[in-house]
Motif scaffolding. Structure first.
Motif, mmCIF file in Angstrom:
data_model
loop_
_atom_site.group_PDB
_atom_site.id
_atom_site.type_symbol
_atom_site.label_atom_id
_atom_site.label_comp_id
_atom_site.label_asym_id
_atom_site.label_seq_id
_atom_site.Cartn_x
_atom_site.Cartn_y
_atom_site.Cartn_z
ATOM 1 N N MET A 116 0.801 -1.216 0.000
ATOM 2 C CA MET A 116 0.000 0.000 0.000
ATOM 3 C C MET A 116 0.840 1.275 0.000
ATOM 4 O O MET A 116 0.430 2.292 -0.571
ATOM 5 C CB MET A 116 -0.928 0.025 1.224
ATOM 6 N N VAL A 117 2.003 1.229 0.632
ATOM 7 C CA VAL A 117 2.786 2.449 0.840
ATOM 8 C C VAL A 117 4.223 2.309 0.343
ATOM 9 O O VAL A 117 4.699 3.116 -0.462
ATOM 10 C CB VAL A 117 2.793 2.854 2.333
ATOM 11 N N GLY A 118 4.937 1.314 0.829
ATOM 12 C CA GLY A 118 6.360 1.204 0.564
ATOM 13 C C GLY A 118 6.716 1.127 -0.911
ATOM 14 O O GLY A 118 7.523 1.922 -1.411
ATOM 15 N N ILE A 119 6.109 0.177 -1.626
ATOM 16 C CA ILE A 119 6.410 0.037 -3.047
ATOM 17 C C ILE A 119 5.847 1.193 -3.869
ATOM 18 O O ILE A 119 6.570 1.752 -4.712
ATOM 19 C CB ILE A 119 5.922 -1.334 -3.559
ATOM 20 N N PRO A 120 4.588 1.625 -3.671
ATOM 21 C CA PRO A 120 4.107 2.796 -4.424
ATOM 22 C C PRO A 120 4.935 4.055 -4.218
ATOM 23 O O PRO A 120 5.045 4.883 -5.129
ATOM 24 C CB PRO A 120 2.682 2.980 -3.895
ATOM 25 N N MET A 121 5.532 4.226 -3.031
ATOM 26 C CA MET A 121 6.379 5.387 -2.780
ATOM 27 C C MET A 121 7.858 5.092 -3.062
ATOM 28 O O MET A 121 8.724 5.935 -2.839
ATOM 29 C CB MET A 121 6.224 5.831 -1.321
ATOM 30 N N LEU A 122 8.137 3.883 -3.568
ATOM 31 C CA LEU A 122 9.491 3.430 -3.888
ATOM 32 C C LEU A 122 10.417 3.473 -2.677
ATOM 33 O O LEU A 122 11.621 3.730 -2.792
ATOM 34 C CB LEU A 122 10.074 4.250 -5.047
ATOM 35 N N VAL A 123 9.840 3.186 -1.503
ATOM 36 C CA VAL A 123 10.618 3.075 -0.265
ATOM 37 C C VAL A 123 10.180 1.799 0.458
ATOM 38 O O VAL A 123 9.621 1.844 1.553
ATOM 39 C CB VAL A 123 10.418 4.303 0.646
ATOM 40 N N PRO A 124 10.420 0.628 -0.141
ATOM 41 C CA PRO A 124 10.032 -0.621 0.529
ATOM 42 C C PRO A 124 10.782 -0.809 1.834
ATOM 43 O O PRO A 124 11.837 -0.202 2.061
ATOM 44 C CB PRO A 124 10.392 -1.697 -0.505
ATOM 45 N N SER A 125 10.248 -1.675 2.668
ATOM 46 C CA SER A 125 10.761 -1.760 4.040
ATOM 47 C C SER A 125 12.188 -2.271 4.132
ATOM 48 O O SER A 125 12.870 -2.013 5.125
ATOM 49 C CB SER A 125 9.839 -2.635 4.897
ATOM 50 N N PHE A 126 12.688 -2.983 3.102
ATOM 51 C CA PHE A 126 14.064 -3.475 3.202
ATOM 52 C C PHE A 126 15.065 -2.323 3.262
ATOM 53 O O PHE A 126 16.201 -2.507 3.704
ATOM 54 C CB PHE A 126 14.401 -4.410 2.025
ATOM 55 N N MET A 127 14.653 -1.128 2.851
ATOM 56 C CA MET A 127 15.562 0.012 2.878
ATOM 57 C C MET A 127 15.786 0.544 4.296
ATOM 58 O O MET A 127 16.656 1.397 4.509
ATOM 59 C CB MET A 127 15.052 1.124 1.963
ATOM 60 N N TYR A 128 15.022 0.021 5.245
ATOM 61 C CA TYR A 128 15.176 0.414 6.647
ATOM 62 C C TYR A 128 15.500 -0.783 7.536
ATOM 63 O O TYR A 128 16.262 -0.657 8.488
ATOM 64 C CB TYR A 128 13.883 1.073 7.107
ATOM 65 N N GLU A 129 14.920 -1.938 7.195
ATOM 66 C CA GLU A 129 15.144 -3.137 7.993
ATOM 67 C C GLU A 129 16.598 -3.592 7.872
ATOM 68 O O GLU A 129 17.159 -3.617 6.778
ATOM 69 C CB GLU A 129 14.213 -4.257 7.548
ATOM 70 N N GLY A 130 17.173 -3.960 8.997
ATOM 71 C CA GLY A 130 18.551 -4.390 8.992
ATOM 72 C C GLY A 130 19.551 -3.251 8.939
ATOM 73 O O GLY A 130 20.762 -3.482 8.983
ATOM 74 N N VAL A 131 19.058 -2.024 8.845
ATOM 75 C CA VAL A 131 19.916 -0.846 8.819
ATOM 76 C C VAL A 131 19.640 0.031 10.034
ATOM 77 O O VAL A 131 20.559 0.410 10.769
ATOM 78 C CB VAL A 131 19.703 -0.033 7.519
ATOM 79 N N HIS A 132 18.375 0.344 10.254
ATOM 80 C CA HIS A 132 18.020 1.248 11.342
ATOM 81 C C HIS A 132 18.431 0.696 12.703
ATOM 82 O O HIS A 132 18.810 1.461 13.601
ATOM 83 C CB HIS A 132 16.516 1.524 11.324
#
Length: 365
Positions: A116-132
């Protein structure tokens, strides 16, 4: 170096405002104990809050984006665009919760948020998971190994506007990453390695290099990247059907969302650490709470981010429990306590503080 007096050992009426520098080597154990003991009954992520909040925020965001695209005047389009940016910003900030809540706490929420949000905004959760989570490691916070830390208060004055304005280009960069760099990386392996290490995380530290994903995260990366690739080319392909205007308006809204988040990031910490490891208390005091009264912080720091310092004390606390945790700690520990040292009045005060610090750096020989 002579060790500074721990404010918690002085009578409450005589205490000065606690600072990071006073707790570089030792923690305020009374505050940490209170944070643990006073919040034992909190901490359960409630689906009845998470799901409606996320869905309503996304729905308002997309609905007002469509209204901005279809508006018959520039003024109306701008008004709807601002509402859309703020609503989508709130929906996006659930990515922060996804990195901290227990993997079994909200079944289906991560996948639904990505669709609903991550892929449509081109910010999927893998860009934060394992990093934050690296940002929360005691030995890495504020060091060169922290992907989300820059000593902005110790940098030159021009670094602050540059830090904020670069966010304007984020949507174009994300579109390029998923539409072009991702497929090229399948063929050109060194490019794939570079894209993963330097363009696959929501980070502000240019020296950080991301390590390869492993286990379940690696599986999530694959389908989220495929989804991002398909959506990026859907957006590009929409030009041939709808023309340039809808995509340009959407990119403008996304840029505004990115700038708001960058401003929020600018005041999430005091950015005063020069790279040395710190205690949990020092990390807390280098972080920022902007508690009530006042509603503005709920707009620019939504989903619990107005309690960012408290979040560093209790990273797994759901956003909806942070206000009550803050109320209990504030009541128990009182004015001029170590806990009170992380509470600030608002964005203007914080930007001014960081700006004044950079001015001092700028005047240095």
């Amino acid at each position: 170096m002579e060790k500074a007096l721990n404010p918690s050992t002085a009578p409450r009426a005589e205490r000065a405002r606690a600072t990071r520098a006073q707790f570089i080597e030792s923690d305020d154990k009374d505050m940490l104990r209170a944070a643990r003991d006073l919040t034992k009954d909190l901490g359960e992520a409630k689906p009845g809050i998470y799901w409606p909040d996320m869905i309503l925020s996304a729905g308002i965001g997309y609905g007002t984006l469509a209204a901005a695209i279809l508006a018959d005047s520039v003024t109306t389009a701008i008004a709807f665009g601002i509402i859309s940016a703020l609503a989508l910003y709130r929906a996006l900030m659930f990515i922060h919760e996804l990195t901290h809540i227990h993997r079994n706490a909200l079944p289906g929420f991560r996948a639904a948020w990505n669709l609903m949000v991550g892929i449509p905004m081109l910010v999927p959760s893998f860009m934060y998971e394992g990093v934050h989570t690296l940002h929360h490691k005691r030995t890495q916070y504020g060091t060169v190994e922290d992907p989300e830390y820059l000593p902005l208060a110790l940098m030159k004055p021009w670094s602050l506007p540059a830090f904020v304005l670069v966010a304007l280009l984020a949507p174009i960069g994300l579109l390029l990453r998923f539409a072009a760099l991702l497929p090229l990386g399948v063929v050109i392996r060194p490019l794939r390695k570079m894209v993963w290490e330097q363009a696959s995380a929501l980070m502000i530290n240019p020296e950080f290099r991301r390590k390869p994903a492993e286990g379940n995260l690696a599986k999530r990366v694959r389908w989220q990247e495929i989804g991002g690739f398909v959506w990026a080319w859907t957006l590009i392909g929409s030009i041939s059907v709808l023309g340039w205007q809808p995509l340009l308006i959407a990119l403008c809204v996304a840029s505004l969302t990115a700038v708001i988040n960058q401003l929020r990031t600018l005041v999430a910490h005091l950015w005063e650490n020069d790279g040395e490891p710190m205690t949990v208390t020092a990390q807390f005091l280098d972080s920022v709470n902007v508690p009530p009264p006042g509603l503005a912080a709920e707009i620019w720091a939504p989903v619990g981010l107005r309690y960012h310092a408290l979040h560093h004390l209790m990273p797994s606390m759901p956003y909806h429990d942070l206000p009550e945790a803050h109320r209990r700690l504030r009541k128990e520990l009182g004015d001029n306590s170590t806990y009170d040292g992380a509470n600030h009045s608002g964005m203007i005060e914080l930007v001014g503080r960081i700006a004044r610090s950079t001015m001092g750096v700028g005047r240095a020989p």
